[in-house]
Write a protein that holds these residues in place. Structure first.
Motif, PDB file in Angstrom:
ATOM      1  N   MET A 102       0.845  -1.205   0.000  1.00 30.38           N
ATOM      2  CA  MET A 102       0.000   0.000   0.000  1.00 30.38           C
ATOM      3  C   MET A 102       0.875   1.249   0.000  1.00 30.38           C
ATOM      4  N   ALA A 103       0.367   2.291  -0.641  1.00 27.62           N
ATOM      5  CA  ALA A 103       1.171   3.517  -0.735  1.00 27.62           C
ATOM      6  C   ALA A 103       0.966   4.364   0.523  1.00 27.62           C
ATOM      7  N   ARG A 104       2.005   4.494   1.260  1.00 27.73           N
ATOM      8  CA  ARG A 104       1.931   5.336   2.458  1.00 27.73           C
ATOM      9  C   ARG A 104       2.517   6.705   2.100  1.00 27.73           C
ATOM     10  N   ARG A 105       1.896   7.765   2.622  1.00 31.48           N
ATOM     11  CA  ARG A 105       2.398   9.111   2.338  1.00 31.48           C
ATOM     12  C   ARG A 105       3.694   9.338   3.119  1.00 31.48           C
ATOM     13  N   ARG A 106       4.683   9.857   2.439  1.00 34.78           N
ATOM     14  CA  ARG A 106       5.978  10.087   3.104  1.00 34.78           C
ATOM     15  C   ARG A 106       5.891  11.214   4.116  1.00 34.78           C
ATOM     16  N   ILE A 107       6.693  11.109   5.166  1.00 39.71           N
ATOM     17  CA  ILE A 107       6.743  12.166   6.178  1.00 39.71           C
ATOM     18  C   ILE A 107       8.202  12.462   6.547  1.00 39.71           C
ATOM     19  N   ASP A 157       5.466   0.583  24.661  1.00 42.00           N
ATOM     20  CA  ASP A 157       5.045   1.958  24.361  1.00 42.00           C
ATOM     21  C   ASP A 157       3.636   2.006  23.755  1.00 42.00           C
ATOM     22  N   LEU A 158       3.215   0.890  23.152  1.00 45.84           N
ATOM     23  CA  LEU A 158       1.885   0.876  22.520  1.00 45.84           C
ATOM     24  C   LEU A 158       0.841   0.136  23.348  1.00 45.84           C
ATOM     25  N   ASP A 159       1.192  -0.224  24.579  1.00 43.03           N
ATOM     26  CA  ASP A 159       0.227  -0.946  25.406  1.00 43.03           C
ATOM     27  C   ASP A 159      -1.076  -0.130  25.535  1.00 43.03           C
ATOM     28  N   GLY A 160      -2.197  -0.713  25.173  1.00 40.61           N
ATOM     29  CA  GLY A 160      -3.487  -0.028  25.319  1.00 40.61           C
ATOM     30  C   GLY A 160      -3.800   0.945  24.192  1.00 40.61           C
ATOM     31  N   VAL A 161      -2.927   1.044  23.202  1.00 41.14           N
ATOM     32  CA  VAL A 161      -3.180   1.938  22.059  1.00 41.14           C
ATOM     33  C   VAL A 161      -3.962   1.128  21.019  1.00 41.14           C
ATOM     34  N   THR A 162      -5.013   1.717  20.442  1.00 44.04           N
ATOM     35  CA  THR A 162      -5.890   0.949  19.556  1.00 44.04           C
ATOM     36  C   THR A 162      -5.317   0.871  18.127  1.00 44.04           C
ATOM     37  N   ALA A 163      -5.828  -0.094  17.367  1.00 44.36           N
ATOM     38  CA  ALA A 163      -5.386  -0.248  15.966  1.00 44.36           C
ATOM     39  C   ALA A 163      -5.674   1.024  15.176  1.00 44.36           C
ATOM     40  N   ASP A 164      -6.840   1.633  15.398  1.00 48.17           N
ATOM     41  CA  ASP A 164      -7.161   2.859  14.646  1.00 48.17           C
ATOM     42  C   ASP A 164      -6.156   3.966  14.952  1.00 48.17           C
ATOM     43  N   GLN A 165      -5.709   4.017  16.200  1.00 53.62           N
ATOM     44  CA  GLN A 165      -4.699   5.024  16.555  1.00 53.62           C
ATOM     45  C   GLN A 165      -3.354   4.692  15.898  1.00 53.62           C
ATOM     46  N   VAL A 166      -2.980   3.413  15.944  1.00 57.83           N
ATOM     47  CA  VAL A 166      -1.674   3.024  15.375  1.00 57.83           C
ATOM     48  C   VAL A 166      -1.631   3.312  13.868  1.00 57.83           C
ATOM     49  N   LYS A 167      -2.787   3.232  13.217  1.00 53.98           N
ATOM     50  CA  LYS A 167      -2.817   3.548  11.777  1.00 53.98           C
ATOM     51  C   LYS A 167      -2.380   4.993  11.519  1.00 53.98           C
ATOM     52  N   LEU A 169      11.157  -5.064  10.547  1.00 49.86           N
ATOM     53  CA  LEU A 169      10.855  -5.819  11.778  1.00 49.86           C
ATOM     54  C   LEU A 169       9.742  -5.125  12.581  1.00 49.86           C
ATOM     55  N   ILE A 170       9.822  -3.784  12.640  1.00 48.35           N
ATOM     56  CA  ILE A 170       8.791  -3.035  13.374  1.00 48.35           C
ATOM     57  C   ILE A 170       7.433  -3.239  12.683  1.00 48.35           C
ATOM     58  N   ARG A 171       7.435  -3.212  11.355  1.00 51.14           N
ATOM     59  CA  ARG A 171       6.151  -3.394  10.653  1.00 51.14           C
ATOM     60  C   ARG A 171       5.582  -4.800  10.919  1.00 51.14           C
ATOM     61  N   LYS A 172       6.463  -5.788  10.931  1.00 51.84           N
ATOM     62  CA  LYS A 172       5.991  -7.159  11.216  1.00 51.84           C
ATOM     63  C   LYS A 172       5.443  -7.250  12.641  1.00 51.84           C
ATOM     64  N   LYS A 193       1.766  -8.338  14.059  1.00 53.67           N
ATOM     65  CA  LYS A 193       1.549  -9.364  15.091  1.00 53.67           C
ATOM     66  C   LYS A 193       0.710  -8.804  16.248  1.00 53.67           C
ATOM     67  N   LEU A 194       1.014  -7.564  16.660  1.00 53.42           N
ATOM     68  CA  LEU A 194       0.300  -6.979  17.805  1.00 53.42           C
ATOM     69  C   LEU A 194      -1.115  -6.551  17.416  1.00 53.42           C
ATOM     70  N   TYR A 195      -1.289  -6.149  16.136  1.00 55.67           N
ATOM     71  CA  TYR A 195      -2.587  -5.660  15.668  1.00 55.67           C
ATOM     72  C   TYR A 195      -3.034  -6.543  14.500  1.00 55.67           C
ATOM     73  N   ASP A 196      -2.836  -6.082  13.290  1.00 54.51           N
ATOM     74  CA  ASP A 196      -3.200  -6.888  12.115  1.00 54.51           C
ATOM     75  C   ASP A 196      -2.449  -6.312  10.909  1.00 54.51           C
ATOM     76  N   GLN A 197      -2.546  -6.985   9.780  1.00 56.23           N
ATOM     77  CA  GLN A 197      -1.768  -6.569   8.610  1.00 56.23           C
ATOM     78  C   GLN A 197      -2.202  -5.186   8.099  1.00 56.23           C
ATOM     79  N   ALA A 198      -3.526  -4.914   8.160  1.00 56.61           N
ATOM     80  CA  ALA A 198      -4.006  -3.617   7.649  1.00 56.61           C
ATOM     81  C   ALA A 198      -3.387  -2.471   8.449  1.00 56.61           C
TER      82      ALA A 198
END
Ligand code: 3PY
Length: 248
Positions: free
Chosen positions: A1-6, A150-160, A189-192, A196-201
């Motif tokens: 997927m194309a992610r916008r650069r930052i 650092d992401l304990d309790g952070v939701t998938a929508d937030q991580v997106k 590795l971070i993306r993988k 694992k912690l959330y989902d592929q999307a």
């Protein structure tokens, strides 16, 4: 997927308010690029003048730090509502200088990530290993542990919406840079781990930067890697070279 650069500059403790405004003017035309999110993360005292100076340009304003409480007896601190009101959109959390010099640990960093999201700020969450951990070949476990805490309790929508910056400590302020392959290995590795912690999307959407002496000479190669979506830039963000990185 194309992610916008930052591409984000981390000005650290540099530039007085008047110098900050002059730097914004100097970089204005050099950082024009509608395909990239450009962010200046600036010292607290520079936020208001920089927010004013970037109005009408493609530059977003970031803070370098904040505290997790909205207001009260916390001498010397600055809160998320204060940042929002001043026009800040991004905030760096967990930079190794905050961890090492100011003793911030993963419990506080996790609270900051959650508070930033709750306040409508986008965290740029930093992680990275020391030279000793790199040499001991335990850096992968270390980074997985940092991100997991650092992401304990952070939701998938937030991580997106999250930005993660991989900054090997041995490459910060040393002039040393991880090779593009070393940087890509850890960003992948971070993306993988996010998958694992959330989902592929979620993993496909989270933006991962490389930081640590990224400069005009090495940016293009680092940014050509599949899992590197941008950079968190130290010293080079204070120079016209920053424009070359934005356009690399
Ligand atoms: C550096 O490149 O020195 C940084 O610490 C960026 O955050």
């Amino acid at each position: 997927m194309a992610r916008r650069r930052i591409i984000a500059g981390n000005w650290k403790m540099n530039k007085t308010p008047s110098e900050a405004v002059a730097l914004v003017a100097e970089l204005k035309d050099l950082v024009k690029n509608d395909a990239v999110d450009v962010v200046y993360c600036v010292p607290a005292i520079d936020i208001v003048p920089v927010a004013e100076a970037v109005k009408g340009t493609n530059v977003h304003v970031g803070a370098e730090n904040f505290y997790i409480v909205d207001n009260g007896a916390f001498t010397g601190e600055i809160s998320a509502p204060m940042l929002k009101d001043a026009g800040v959109e991004y905030v760096i959390i967990g930079h190794s200088e905050r961890r090492d010099i100011f003793g911030e640990n993963d419990i506080l960093i996790n609270q900051k990530v959650k508070k930033a999201f709750a306040s409508g700020l986008t965290p740029i969450l930093c992680c990275g290993e020391s030279l000793a951990l790199r040499k001991a070949d335990t850096y992968k476990e270390w980074i997985e542990r940092q991100i997991t805490w650092d992401l304990d309790g952070v939701t998938a929508d937030q991580v997106k919406k999250l930005v993660i910056a991989y900054e090997p400590i041995w490459a910060i302020g040393t002039g040393e840079t991880a090779t593009a392959d070393q940087a890509e290995e850890v960003c992948g590795l971070i993306r993988k781990l996010i998958a694992k912690l959330y989902d592929q999307a979620t993993a496909d959407e989270v933006r991962i930067q490389y930081g640590g002496s990224m400069n005009a000479g090495n940016a293009a190669e680092l940014l050509s890697k599949e899992n590197i979506d941008g950079g968190l830039i130290g010293g080079a963000s204070l120079k016209p070279d920053f424009g070359k990185i934005v356009n690399a």
